[in-house]
Design an enzyme around this catalytic site. Structure first.
Site, short mmCIF file in Angstrom:
data_model
loop_
_atom_site.label_atom_id
_atom_site.label_comp_id
_atom_site.label_asym_id
_atom_site.label_seq_id
_atom_site.Cartn_x
_atom_site.Cartn_y
_atom_site.Cartn_z
N GLY A 232 0.89 -1.26 -0.01
CA GLY A 232 -0.08 -0.16 -0.01
C GLY A 232 0.76 1.22 -0.11
O GLY A 232 0.62 2.30 -0.71
N ILE B 72 -10.37 -2.09 1.19
CA ILE B 72 -11.03 -0.97 0.64
C ILE B 72 -12.44 -0.46 1.33
O ILE B 72 -13.24 -1.43 1.54
CB ILE B 72 -11.40 -1.35 -0.85
CG1 ILE B 72 -10.12 -1.78 -1.66
CG2 ILE B 72 -12.21 0.01 -1.42
CD1 ILE B 72 -8.95 -1.00 -1.65
N HIS C 271 -9.42 4.78 33.17
CA HIS C 271 -10.65 3.91 33.38
C HIS C 271 -10.16 2.65 33.79
O HIS C 271 -11.08 1.91 34.10
CB HIS C 271 -11.19 3.73 31.98
CG HIS C 271 -12.03 4.84 31.51
ND1 HIS C 271 -11.58 6.00 31.13
CD2 HIS C 271 -13.35 5.03 31.44
CE1 HIS C 271 -12.62 7.12 30.75
NE2 HIS C 271 -13.66 6.27 30.84
N GLU D 182 -4.36 5.68 4.81
CA GLU D 182 -4.05 6.78 3.94
C GLU D 182 -2.49 7.52 4.14
O GLU D 182 -2.30 8.57 4.36
CB GLU D 182 -4.93 7.96 4.24
CG GLU D 182 -6.49 7.65 3.63
CD GLU D 182 -7.42 8.74 3.52
OE1 GLU D 182 -7.11 9.74 3.15
OE2 GLU D 182 -8.57 8.33 3.86
N THR E 199 1.03 5.61 6.15
CA THR E 199 1.44 5.33 7.49
C THR E 199 2.38 6.44 8.22
O THR E 199 2.94 7.55 7.18
CB THR E 199 2.56 4.22 7.39
OG1 THR E 199 3.60 4.35 6.76
CG2 THR E 199 1.79 2.99 6.89
N SER E 200 2.59 6.60 9.39
CA SER E 200 3.50 7.70 9.90
C SER E 200 4.80 7.58 9.37
O SER E 200 5.10 8.93 8.97
CB SER E 200 3.62 7.35 11.35
OG SER E 200 2.44 7.69 12.13
C1 LIG Z 1 -9.29 -0.59 7.83
C2 LIG Z 1 -8.68 -0.19 6.61
C3 LIG Z 1 -9.28 0.85 5.86
C4 LIG Z 1 -8.36 1.12 4.78
N1 LIG Z 1 -9.21 1.80 3.54
C5 LIG Z 1 -8.69 2.05 2.26
C6 LIG Z 1 -9.32 2.39 1.29
O1 LIG Z 1 -10.57 2.70 1.33
N2 LIG Z 1 -8.59 2.51 -0.10
C7 LIG Z 1 -7.16 2.12 -0.13
O2 LIG Z 1 -6.84 1.90 -1.10
N3 LIG Z 1 -6.68 1.71 0.96
C8 LIG Z 1 -7.27 1.48 2.10
N4 LIG Z 1 -6.60 1.07 3.31
C9 LIG Z 1 -5.03 0.54 3.06
C10 LIG Z 1 -4.12 1.59 3.68
O3 LIG Z 1 -4.01 2.91 3.11
C11 LIG Z 1 -2.76 0.90 3.70
O4 LIG Z 1 -2.76 -0.21 4.54
C12 LIG Z 1 -1.49 1.68 3.99
O5 LIG Z 1 -1.35 2.46 3.12
C13 LIG Z 1 -0.20 0.80 4.25
O6 LIG Z 1 0.03 -0.17 3.41
P1 LIG Z 1 0.35 -1.72 3.59
O7 LIG Z 1 -0.51 -2.00 4.65
O8 LIG Z 1 0.52 -2.23 2.29
O9 LIG Z 1 1.63 -1.55 4.29
P2 LIG Z 1 3.19 -1.74 3.72
O10 LIG Z 1 3.15 -0.54 2.59
O11 LIG Z 1 3.40 -3.01 3.51
O12 LIG Z 1 4.05 -0.93 4.93
C14 LIG Z 1 4.26 -2.08 6.33
C15 LIG Z 1 5.25 -1.11 6.99
O13 LIG Z 1 6.51 -0.80 6.28
C16 LIG Z 1 6.64 0.74 6.42
N5 LIG Z 1 7.33 1.13 4.97
C17 LIG Z 1 7.20 0.89 3.88
N6 LIG Z 1 7.71 1.58 3.08
C18 LIG Z 1 8.62 2.30 3.93
C19 LIG Z 1 9.73 3.01 3.74
N7 LIG Z 1 10.34 3.16 2.22
N8 LIG Z 1 10.72 3.67 4.57
C20 LIG Z 1 10.16 3.36 5.84
N9 LIG Z 1 9.21 2.47 6.25
C21 LIG Z 1 8.54 2.00 5.32
C22 LIG Z 1 5.27 1.16 6.61
O14 LIG Z 1 5.26 2.57 6.99
C23 LIG Z 1 4.77 0.09 7.51
O15 LIG Z 1 4.92 0.37 8.76
C24 LIG Z 1 -7.15 0.64 4.47
C25 LIG Z 1 -6.59 -0.06 5.44
C26 LIG Z 1 -7.42 -0.40 6.56
C27 LIG Z 1 -6.47 -1.36 7.55
#
Ligand SMILES: Cc1cc2nc3c(=O)[nH]c(=O)nc-3n(C[C@H](O)[C@H](O)[C@H](O)COP(=O)(O)OP(=O)(O)OC[C@H]3O[C@@H](n4cnc5c(N)ncnc54)[C@H](O)[C@@H]3O)c2cc1C
Length: 382
Positions: free
Chosen positions: A131, A157, A341, A366, A368-369
């Protein structure tokens, strides 16, 4: 210079606060426990015009702006995050790409129902393979006659599988750029299109009354006219949508953080230990003071980002700062509120338990940190 709200913004904030307190708070715990989507609340939010807030009246919207949406999200999340994320994803991710980049036909066809909250749309960017690196999309769309043929999958999604979901806008690779990279475009896939499968709801940690699905596309055919904006502009489009969305997630995070303050003050006054209310201990007072400080500073950060966006100024860095700060503040406040609590904070009947479960995703969704820090560092010239 001051940060006071206009009469219109204040009135909106008050009406959403009343709705959240009077209508959402009494029932949402049950929806949450049963992992059910709150259709009736969504219908009422539609009637209040919340789904049309930032859209022009021409398409059935309220003629407000993005900051109005953020205020509504903050007030909803102060009570519950499932309804807040349903609104956020529906407006900022579902309807906004069509509003910003769609053709007149697409806007006329889809937006009025979305603005009334009678229908929801979703935005499918994230894939099982990753993502954060959203440019690494694997889903493909090729032209065959007057249709796109889409193959691939999307995960996590929001709003993709409700009974009132009309369509999902998906990003897909549609070719190769001049520089040899993937050409990414956005394409509308209506619900019920043959080959488009929506998986069952995930078993999630939080946001239990919101809808999150995995999607599969197996030779899905849609008209060429379902392309959103120009071919090959998908990457630029979602960067814009995500920049804005970060302000909205920051607002939602501030709401959750403030809700933790509200619940903690209430509880600290009523719970007694060692013969007096726990709120008479300075340790508890300082925890609440720190929570309020974090919520307040996060609010200023999102107000600033929204003001810059509405003024047409660059706001990417400020949106990332607001999202980073506010989401981490939400997690910190949820942890502190649960601590205040005591054992009851671990019981689902108390709203802080829900807030604790709902807070973590704010540091992930949207962007990650880590992604926010990458955006800020890049903007600082690294
Ligand atoms: C409940 C929920 C609702 C969501 N809704 C939507 C939606 O409506 N539409 C949509 O498109 N997506 C949606 N998402 C997806 C969400 O945006 C992604 O989960 C998020 O962007 C992270 O992507 P990933 O889960 O693939 O993590 P990854 O990209 O695999 O990342 C894993 C870890 O590695 C870290 N990382 C990755 N690359 C780097 C780097 N270069 N340097 C340092 N750290 C790194 C990340 O910060 C994270 O800590 C949703 C997710 C959830 C859980």
């Amino acid at each position: 210079m001051h940060f006071g709200l206009s009469e219109e913004y204040s009135a909106l904030r008050e009406s959403v606060r009343a709705f959240a307190t009077d209508k959402v708070a009494p029932v949402i715990g049950e929806f949450y426990e049963q992992r059910k989507f709150p259709y009736e609340l969504v219908r009422q939010m539609g009637q209040m015009g919340l789904f049309g807030l930032p859209f022009s009246e021409e398409y059935g919207g309220m003629g407000g702006d993005y900051f109005a949406l953020c205020l509504a999200l903050e007030e909803l999340a102060r009570v519950d995050s499932s309804v807040a994320i349903t609104l956020e994803a529906a407006v900022s991710l579902g309807a906004m790409p069509i509003y910003r980049f769609g053709t007149e036909e697409q806007k006329a066809k889809w937006l009025p129902r979305l603005c009334r909250g009678e229908a929801l749309a979703a935005f499918g960017l994230t894939e099982p393979g990753g993502g954060s690196d959203a440019g690494a999309t694997k889903t493909k769309a090729v032209v065959d006659g007057d249709e796109w043929v889409i193959n691939g999958s999307k995960c996590f999604i929001t709003n993709a599988g409700t009974d009132i979901t009309d369509f999902v806008t998906v990003t897909a690779v549609t070719g190769t750029t001049e520089k040899g990279g993937p050409e990414i475009s956005s394409i509308i896939v209506p619900r019920g299109t043959p080959g488009f499968t929506v998986a069952d709801e995930y078993s999630k940690v939080g946001w239990l009354a919101s809808d999150t699905r995995e999607l599969f596309f197996d030779d899905v055919r849609v008209p060429l006219a379902n392309l959103v904006g120009e071919r090959g502009r998908g990457y630029a489009q979602f960067l814009r949508i995500l920049d804005e969305g970060r302000i909205a997630i920051a607002a939602l995070s501030v709401g959750l953080a403030q809700g933790c303050v509200d619940e903690s003050i209430k509880y600290a006054h009523q719970r007694e230990a060692f013969g007096r209310p726990i709120g008479q201990n300075q340790a508890i007072q300082f925890m609440v003071a720190d929570m309020e400080t974090r919520a307040h500073t996060s609010r200023l950060a999102y107000y600033d980002a929204a003001a810059r966006m509405l003024a047409g100024e660059p706001f990417k860095r400020q949106a990332a700062i607001a999202k980073l700060h506010a989401s981490e503040c939400a997690v910190d406040n949820a942890r502190a509120a649960t601590q205040i609590h005591g054992g009851y904070g671990f019981m689902n009947e108390y709203p802080v338990a829900r807030m604790w479960r709902d807070s973590k995703i704010l540091e992930i969704g949207e962007g990650t940190s880590e992604v926010q820090r990458m955006i800020i560092a890049r903007d600082l010239g690294f």
